[in-house]
Design a protein around this motif. Sequence first.
Motif, PDB file in Angstrom:
ATOM      1  N   MET A 138       0.975  -1.219   0.059  1.00 41.48           N
ATOM      2  CA  MET A 138      -0.011  -0.042  -0.040  1.00 41.48           C
ATOM      3  C   MET A 138       0.920   1.489  -0.032  1.00 41.48           C
ATOM      4  O   MET A 138       0.503   2.170  -0.615  1.00 41.48           O
ATOM      5  N   VAL A 139       2.017   1.374   0.936  1.00 37.60           N
ATOM      6  CA  VAL A 139       2.780   2.340   0.862  1.00 37.60           C
ATOM      7  C   VAL A 139       3.495   2.674  -0.617  1.00 37.60           C
ATOM      8  O   VAL A 139       3.486   3.637  -0.980  1.00 37.60           O
ATOM      9  N   ARG A 140       4.034   1.538  -0.889  1.00 41.64           N
ATOM     10  CA  ARG A 140       4.708   1.656  -2.291  1.00 41.64           C
ATOM     11  C   ARG A 140       4.113   1.978  -3.343  1.00 41.64           C
ATOM     12  O   ARG A 140       4.560   3.097  -4.176  1.00 41.64           O
ATOM     13  N   SER A 141       2.782   1.774  -3.477  1.00 41.42           N
ATOM     14  CA  SER A 141       1.886   2.079  -4.631  1.00 41.42           C
ATOM     15  C   SER A 141       1.397   3.642  -4.203  1.00 41.42           C
ATOM     16  O   SER A 141       1.350   4.317  -5.242  1.00 41.42           O
ATOM     17  N   ALA A 142       0.977   3.946  -2.991  1.00 41.29           N
ATOM     18  CA  ALA A 142       0.462   4.981  -2.663  1.00 41.29           C
ATOM     19  C   ALA A 142       1.940   6.362  -3.069  1.00 41.29           C
ATOM     20  O   ALA A 142       1.625   7.332  -3.862  1.00 41.29           O
ATOM     21  N   ARG A 143       2.997   5.899  -2.613  1.00 41.60           N
ATOM     22  CA  ARG A 143       4.123   6.706  -2.968  1.00 41.60           C
ATOM     23  C   ARG A 143       4.205   7.004  -4.605  1.00 41.60           C
ATOM     24  O   ARG A 143       4.397   7.969  -5.128  1.00 41.60           O
ATOM     25  N   GLU A 144       4.078   5.740  -5.266  1.00 43.94           N
ATOM     26  CA  GLU A 144       4.119   5.742  -6.811  1.00 43.94           C
ATOM     27  C   GLU A 144       3.057   6.758  -7.437  1.00 43.94           C
ATOM     28  O   GLU A 144       3.147   7.282  -8.509  1.00 43.94           O
ATOM     29  N   LEU A 145       2.100   6.738  -6.666  1.00 44.74           N
ATOM     30  CA  LEU A 145       0.893   7.522  -7.023  1.00 44.74           C
ATOM     31  C   LEU A 145       0.831   8.943  -6.798  1.00 44.74           C
ATOM     32  O   LEU A 145       0.047   9.764  -7.190  1.00 44.74           O
ATOM     33  N   GLY A 146       1.893   9.307  -6.143  1.00 45.50           N
ATOM     34  CA  GLY A 146       2.227  10.924  -5.652  1.00 45.50           C
ATOM     35  C   GLY A 146       1.665  11.268  -4.359  1.00 45.50           C
ATOM     36  O   GLY A 146       1.480  12.480  -3.969  1.00 45.50           O
ATOM     37  N   ALA A 147       1.205  10.017  -3.552  1.00 43.19           N
ATOM     38  CA  ALA A 147       0.565  10.394  -2.229  1.00 43.19           C
ATOM     39  C   ALA A 147       1.611  10.667  -1.311  1.00 43.19           C
ATOM     40  O   ALA A 147       2.537  10.083  -1.178  1.00 43.19           O
ATOM     41  N   SER A 148       1.709  11.654  -0.247  1.00 42.72           N
ATOM     42  CA  SER A 148       2.491  11.981   0.722  1.00 42.72           C
ATOM     43  C   SER A 148       1.724  11.443   2.130  1.00 42.72           C
ATOM     44  O   SER A 148       2.131  11.546   3.258  1.00 42.72           O
ATOM     45  N   THR A 149       0.295  11.455   1.925  1.00 41.39           N
ATOM     46  CA  THR A 149      -0.555  11.069   2.876  1.00 41.39           C
ATOM     47  C   THR A 149      -1.733  10.300   2.393  1.00 41.39           C
ATOM     48  O   THR A 149      -2.152  10.475   1.489  1.00 41.39           O
ATOM     49  N   VAL A 150      -2.208   9.154   3.223  1.00 47.39           N
ATOM     50  CA  VAL A 150      -3.176   8.201   3.055  1.00 47.39           C
ATOM     51  C   VAL A 150      -4.061   8.704   4.226  1.00 47.39           C
ATOM     52  O   VAL A 150      -3.688   8.299   5.289  1.00 47.39           O
ATOM     53  N   LEU A 151      -5.476   8.930   3.972  1.00 46.24           N
ATOM     54  CA  LEU A 151      -6.546   8.958   4.665  1.00 46.24           C
ATOM     55  C   LEU A 151      -7.387   7.566   4.833  1.00 46.24           C
ATOM     56  O   LEU A 151      -7.735   7.305   3.842  1.00 46.24           O
ATOM     57  N   GLY A 152      -7.338   7.112   5.836  1.00 46.97           N
ATOM     58  CA  GLY A 152      -8.152   5.676   6.135  1.00 46.97           C
ATOM     59  C   GLY A 152      -8.918   5.521   7.164  1.00 46.97           C
ATOM     60  O   GLY A 152      -8.976   6.131   8.139  1.00 46.97           O
ATOM     61  N   LEU A 153      -9.978   4.749   6.743  1.00 50.85           N
ATOM     62  CA  LEU A 153     -11.014   4.376   7.942  1.00 50.85           C
ATOM     63  C   LEU A 153     -10.506   2.904   8.184  1.00 50.85           C
ATOM     64  O   LEU A 153     -10.774   1.824   7.215  1.00 50.85           O
ATOM     65  N   ILE A 154     -10.092   2.682   9.488  1.00 49.22           N
ATOM     66  CA  ILE A 154      -9.440   1.356   9.562  1.00 49.22           C
ATOM     67  C   ILE A 154      -9.881   0.735  10.917  1.00 49.22           C
ATOM     68  O   ILE A 154     -10.580   1.744  11.890  1.00 49.22           O
ATOM     69  N   PRO A 155      -9.880  -0.501  11.225  1.00 52.34           N
ATOM     70  CA  PRO A 155      -9.999  -0.875  12.537  1.00 52.34           C
ATOM     71  C   PRO A 155      -9.351  -0.135  13.738  1.00 52.34           C
ATOM     72  O   PRO A 155      -8.101   0.285  13.448  1.00 52.34           O
ATOM     73  N   ALA A 156     -10.020   0.171  14.685  1.00 49.99           N
ATOM     74  CA  ALA A 156      -9.314   0.991  15.758  1.00 49.99           C
ATOM     75  C   ALA A 156      -8.124   0.441  16.256  1.00 49.99           C
ATOM     76  O   ALA A 156      -7.379   1.372  16.853  1.00 49.99           O
ATOM     77  N   ASN A 157      -7.735  -1.046  16.303  1.00 44.19           N
ATOM     78  CA  ASN A 157      -6.691  -1.429  16.773  1.00 44.19           C
ATOM     79  C   ASN A 157      -5.269  -1.354  15.723  1.00 44.19           C
ATOM     80  O   ASN A 157      -4.294  -1.694  16.007  1.00 44.19           O
ATOM     81  N   SER A 158      -5.664  -0.885  14.625  1.00 44.59           N
ATOM     82  CA  SER A 158      -4.754  -0.791  13.082  1.00 44.59           C
ATOM     83  C   SER A 158      -3.753   0.075  13.369  1.00 44.59           C
ATOM     84  O   SER A 158      -2.427   0.090  12.974  1.00 44.59           O
ATOM     85  N   PRO A 159      -3.783   1.321  14.234  1.00 45.04           N
ATOM     86  CA  PRO A 159      -2.735   2.019  14.415  1.00 45.04           C
ATOM     87  C   PRO A 159      -1.444   1.861  15.091  1.00 45.04           C
ATOM     88  O   PRO A 159      -0.282   1.928  14.793  1.00 45.04           O
ATOM     89  N   ARG A 160      -1.695   0.988  15.860  1.00 44.60           N
ATOM     90  CA  ARG A 160      -0.667   0.312  16.962  1.00 44.60           C
ATOM     91  C   ARG A 160       0.285  -0.502  15.940  1.00 44.60           C
ATOM     92  O   ARG A 160       1.459  -0.571  15.819  1.00 44.60           O
TER      93      ARG A 160
END
Length: 195
Positions: A138-160
């Motif tokens: 996901m990070v590799r692809s987002a960077r290739e697409l020009g993203a410096s930030t990804v905004l996500g709606l994720i399970p609450a325990n995923s940030p850890r």
Amino acid sequence: MQTTTLSFNNIHAHGPLFADLLRARHKTFIEHNKWDLPAADGMEFDQYDTPASRWVAVHHNGRIMAGVRLTPTTHRCGIYSYMIRDAQLGLLDTIPSDLLYEPAPVAEHVWESSRVFVCHDVPAKMRMRVQMQLIGEMVRSARELGASTVLGLIPANSPRLARRVGLDCVAAGPVMDIGGSDSVCVNISMQTKMH
């Protein structure tokens, strides 16, 4: 184990991988989580599965193990833009509109991550490796697409988990019960180095 980022430009080169990803989403979100989502022929999809999006798949021997969808925050299709923004604007009745602390961004350097999943039948001893493969691609692809930030709606325990692998992941909204599970919107910086 392989990771592949699919787009409408390369789907033809990957056989049934895209359809298999949508079938795995069906099993995860409709069959297991019991979410009321659009489906056809055993595949889950929605209005955000457009040629503007990309789909990251973790797969092994023809079996989908995990996936995520990336969508540019600048994309529009009819009245829809991207899931988090549309929820905030009150266009989606299944996601609360107060899911973000600030207005949803619309910027070329910000992409949305949605429909994040790891298949429930992935053995516990493999889950961390599968999650690491998914995050890495996901990070590799987002960077290739020009993203410096990804905004996500994720399970609450995923940030850890994100912090464990070196991603700068900051809550962008409150923890909320969405579809029977605790979820949170986060900003994930693509500038940090994963380890």
